[in-house]
Design a protein around this motif. Structure first.
Motif, mmCIF file in Angstrom:
data_model
loop_
_atom_site.group_PDB
_atom_site.id
_atom_site.type_symbol
_atom_site.label_atom_id
_atom_site.label_comp_id
_atom_site.label_asym_id
_atom_site.label_seq_id
_atom_site.Cartn_x
_atom_site.Cartn_y
_atom_site.Cartn_z
ATOM 1 N N GLU A 264 -18.654 15.497 11.300
ATOM 2 C CA GLU A 264 -18.288 16.152 12.570
ATOM 3 C C GLU A 264 -18.700 15.293 13.766
ATOM 4 O OE1 GLU A 264 -16.562 19.039 13.168
ATOM 5 O OE2 GLU A 264 -16.139 18.890 11.029
ATOM 6 N N ILE A 265 -19.879 14.676 13.680
ATOM 7 C CA ILE A 265 -20.366 13.858 14.802
ATOM 8 C C ILE A 265 -19.463 12.634 14.985
ATOM 9 C CG2 ILE A 265 -22.298 12.362 15.530
ATOM 10 C CD1 ILE A 265 -24.162 14.593 14.343
ATOM 11 N N PHE A 266 -19.123 11.982 13.875
ATOM 12 C CA PHE A 266 -18.184 10.852 13.965
ATOM 13 C C PHE A 266 -16.858 11.328 14.562
ATOM 14 C CE2 PHE A 266 -20.520 8.188 10.746
ATOM 15 C CZ PHE A 266 -20.422 6.981 11.401
ATOM 16 N N LYS A 267 -16.355 12.446 14.037
ATOM 17 C CA LYS A 267 -15.032 12.930 14.455
ATOM 18 C C LYS A 267 -15.015 13.217 15.960
ATOM 19 C CE LYS A 267 -13.401 16.958 13.337
ATOM 20 N NZ LYS A 267 -13.214 18.152 12.542
ATOM 21 N N ASP A 268 -16.066 13.893 16.451
ATOM 22 C CA ASP A 268 -16.125 14.226 17.882
ATOM 23 C C ASP A 268 -16.125 12.956 18.726
ATOM 24 O OD1 ASP A 268 -16.176 16.835 17.212
ATOM 25 O OD2 ASP A 268 -18.307 17.167 17.624
ATOM 26 N N GLN A 269 -16.902 11.961 18.284
ATOM 27 C CA GLN A 269 -16.988 10.729 19.086
ATOM 28 C C GLN A 269 -15.683 9.949 19.044
ATOM 29 O OE1 GLN A 269 -20.300 8.412 19.470
ATOM 30 N NE2 GLN A 269 -21.701 10.152 19.564
ATOM 31 N N LEU A 270 -15.036 9.957 17.889
ATOM 32 C CA LEU A 270 -13.759 9.233 17.797
ATOM 33 C C LEU A 270 -12.714 9.903 18.675
ATOM 34 C CD1 LEU A 270 -13.703 8.324 13.998
ATOM 35 C CD2 LEU A 270 -13.999 6.778 15.928
ATOM 36 N N ARG A 271 -12.713 11.226 18.672
ATOM 37 C CA ARG A 271 -11.764 11.952 19.532
ATOM 38 C C ARG A 271 -12.031 11.633 20.991
ATOM 39 N NH1 ARG A 271 -11.380 17.595 16.600
ATOM 40 N NH2 ARG A 271 -9.719 17.083 15.162
ATOM 41 N N ALA A 272 -13.330 11.626 21.358
ATOM 42 C CA ALA A 272 -13.685 11.356 22.757
ATOM 43 C C ALA A 272 -13.209 9.969 23.171
ATOM 44 C CB ALA A 272 -15.192 11.480 22.944
ATOM 45 N N LYS A 273 -13.150 9.055 22.212
ATOM 46 C CA LYS A 273 -12.705 7.687 22.538
ATOM 47 C C LYS A 273 -11.217 7.509 22.272
ATOM 48 C CE LYS A 273 -16.874 5.504 22.902
ATOM 49 N NZ LYS A 273 -18.103 5.115 22.354
ATOM 50 N N ARG A 274 -10.532 8.606 22.054
ATOM 51 C CA ARG A 274 -9.075 8.628 21.860
ATOM 52 C C ARG A 274 -8.606 7.887 20.608
ATOM 53 N NH1 ARG A 274 -6.543 10.919 25.871
ATOM 54 N NH2 ARG A 274 -7.616 11.257 27.833
ATOM 55 N N ALA A 275 -9.507 7.737 19.640
ATOM 56 C CA ALA A 275 -9.058 7.197 18.352
ATOM 57 C C ALA A 275 -8.302 8.309 17.631
ATOM 58 C CB ALA A 275 -10.259 6.758 17.528
ATOM 59 N N ARG A 276 -7.290 7.943 16.854
ATOM 60 C CA ARG A 276 -6.502 8.969 16.156
ATOM 61 C C ARG A 276 -6.947 9.080 14.708
ATOM 62 N NH1 ARG A 276 -0.427 7.533 16.893
ATOM 63 N NH2 ARG A 276 -0.175 9.277 15.471
ATOM 64 N N MET A 277 -7.036 10.322 14.222
ATOM 65 C CA MET A 277 -7.365 10.534 12.804
ATOM 66 C C MET A 277 -6.250 11.348 12.173
ATOM 67 S SD MET A 277 -11.413 11.424 12.663
ATOM 68 C CE MET A 277 -11.588 11.344 10.894
ATOM 69 N N THR A 278 -5.646 10.808 11.130
ATOM 70 C CA THR A 278 -4.619 11.557 10.405
ATOM 71 C C THR A 278 -5.131 11.759 8.994
ATOM 72 O OG1 THR A 278 -2.908 10.556 11.749
ATOM 73 C CG2 THR A 278 -2.203 11.531 9.675
ATOM 74 N N MET A 279 -5.404 13.012 8.657
ATOM 75 C CA MET A 279 -6.020 13.281 7.358
ATOM 76 C C MET A 279 -5.089 14.088 6.471
ATOM 77 S SD MET A 279 -10.006 13.643 8.079
ATOM 78 C CE MET A 279 -10.169 13.578 6.330
ATOM 79 N N GLY A 280 -5.248 13.916 5.174
ATOM 80 C CA GLY A 280 -4.506 14.735 4.215
ATOM 81 C C GLY A 280 -3.292 14.036 3.620
#
Ligand code: FAD
Length: 422
Positions: A264-280
């Protein structure tokens, strides 16, 4: 089109993504699943045992690391180097607010921490909610389990830990099992549901009333590692204030709440830096031209989609993550078809003794890279110029035996991005 695409969202992939996003790269993470993150017990293992056959925990990590890098240049740490191992751990620690849930430890030293079955395991960076457990063998301790939660037996863990205590002075170490169905109205809990319960003030208030009645002067109280998801530090401090004792968590069976917190901590920081995560969705193939990777193909219910980037980082893990597969008697890397360094035949994969001092040869299987972490072909040539690899897919090390998993993931995830910048 992105600057960097990372395939995999385990610890190595997320560390690579954070490093890329920190450097201002347009970053995308593509991942079919969670990998081992939700199994991860909590502490970051850097180097617990070295030399390999040593049965003694490495107390001082630095000389061990330096020796390993000098004698095993093919080891992932040999490719990262001591300076960037340090830098990567600093960058990892920078993910956390030191006043909130964070990672801590003792400079250049391993710390032995209790596990949920009552053994002691070395780790290097330790969640702030677990660190007080280092005193479990020396102070009067109460371990608290719950009748409605079958993944942690406090009395069993306490019994095993007691056997590890040395010397004549033996302060008490007890395990109790408390019923919480009268507070919660529920008969069973798993780590996720108990974690949510701990975030409720009313639950903690009632629970602490019960625990206070059981205390016999203990100043250290251990709970299974379920003390909340996003507010673990606050939950721990609140329990400490109510109980008048230090509180620590013990890792229990998966799914691991400390692993979820980290994710969750990684995910929040990546979102804040506008990195995109596509999961599944699975990356099923790569598009290569003139020795470079142009894009990867993602299999989605809406059809196959091509994602292009200048650089790619392969962080697909080992057998659990899907980065390596066993096909008959050969181990293969299914996505880029990178040759896998492995034992000569299937009969050599395992030692006869499960916990023998040599470790199992299959644990060292993995891909070979050049000094910049770019995968190599059978002849030792760089396979794809703009492809880098990170994490447990790398060969030439036995993370289980060395207790080096988290350190290899973090340092190679970091270094892969530093290398692509060169
Ligand atoms: C039970 C258990 C407890 C552990 N506890 C600790 C601990 O306390 N401390 C420690 O340091 N280490 C621990 N480890 C080890 C640690 O969890 C692993 O080293 C680490 O998670 C490996 O990370 P990784 O990024 O290399 O791979 P993984 O975590 O396996 O991640 C691989 C990722 O790649 C994705 N992927 C694979 N193929 C594809 C594809 N084709 N398309 C899209 N996505 C793909 C997967 O879905 C996943 O997201 C533990 C391991 C286990 C099993």
């Amino acid at each position: 089109k992105c600057d960097v695409i990372i395939v995999g969202s385990g610890l190595s992939g997320l560390m690579a993504a954070k490093t890329a996003a920190d450097h201002g790269f347009k970053t995308m993470v593509l991942s079919k699943g969670l990998g081992m993150m939700h199994l991860f017990m909590g502490g970051v293992d850097l180097l617990g045992y070295y030399p390999e056959e040593s049965m003694e925990m490495l107390e001082s990590v630095r000389p061990g690391l330096e020796n390993l890098i000098e004698t095993h240049p093919d080891h992932p740490y040999g490719k990262v180097g001591i300076e960037d191992i340090d830098n990567s751990l600093k960058a990892f620690s920078g993910l956390f607010d030191p006043k909130d849930y964070h990672y801590t430890g003792f400079p250049e030293q391993n710390t032995l921490l209790p596990t949920g079955i009552g053994s002691m395991k070395p780790s290097y960076l330790i969640p702030s909610t677990m660190i007080a457990g280092k005193n479990v063998l020396f102070e009067p301790v109460l371990l608290v389990g719950f009748r409605e939660f079958g993944d942690f037996y406090a009395a069993y863990a306490a019994g095993n830990l007691k056997r590890l205590r040395h010397g004549d002075e033996k302060p008490s170490l007890r395990g109790v099992s408390i019923s919480i169905s009268d507070i919660t109205g529920r008969d069973t809990f798993n780590p996720g549901s108990l974690m949510i319960q701990f975030e409720e003030d009313g639950f903690r208030e009632e629970l602490c009333k019960k625990i206070r009645n059981l205390l016999k002067g203990e100043l250290l109280i251990g709970f299974p590692a379920v003390l909340g998801l996003k507010s673990a530090e606050r939950v721990k401090s609140d329990l400490e204030a109510r109980l008048g004792a230090s509180v620590f968590e013990l890792p229990v069976l998966p799914p691991s709440v400390p692993g979820m917190r980290l994710f969750e901590i990684f995910k929040d920081q990546l979102r804040a830096k506008r990195a995109r995560m596509t999961m599944g969705f699975e990356v099923v193939s790569a598009i290569e031209k003139n020795g470079r990777c142009r894009g990867v193909v993602l299999d989605t219910p809406a059809g196959q989609m091509i994602h292009e980037a200048d650089f790619f980082i392969l962080a697909t893990g080992r057998f659990v993550g899907g980065g390596l597969q066993a096909h008959g008697d050969r181990i293969v890397e299914p996505l880029f078809k990178i040759p896998v360094a492995q034992p000569r035949s299937k009969g050599d994969w395992f030692q006869y003794e499960f916990l023998g001092p040599e470790g199992h040869p299959i644990n060292k299987a993995g891909i070979r890279t050049d000094s910049r972490l770019r995968p190599l072909d059978e002849e030792g040539r760089v396979l794809i110029e703009n492809l880098f690899a990170a994490g447990s897919i790398l060969g030439h090390h036995d993370p289980m035996w060395e207790k080096s998993s988290g350190g290899v993931d973090i340092s190679t995830g970091y270094k892969a991005v530093r290398n692509l910048m060169q």
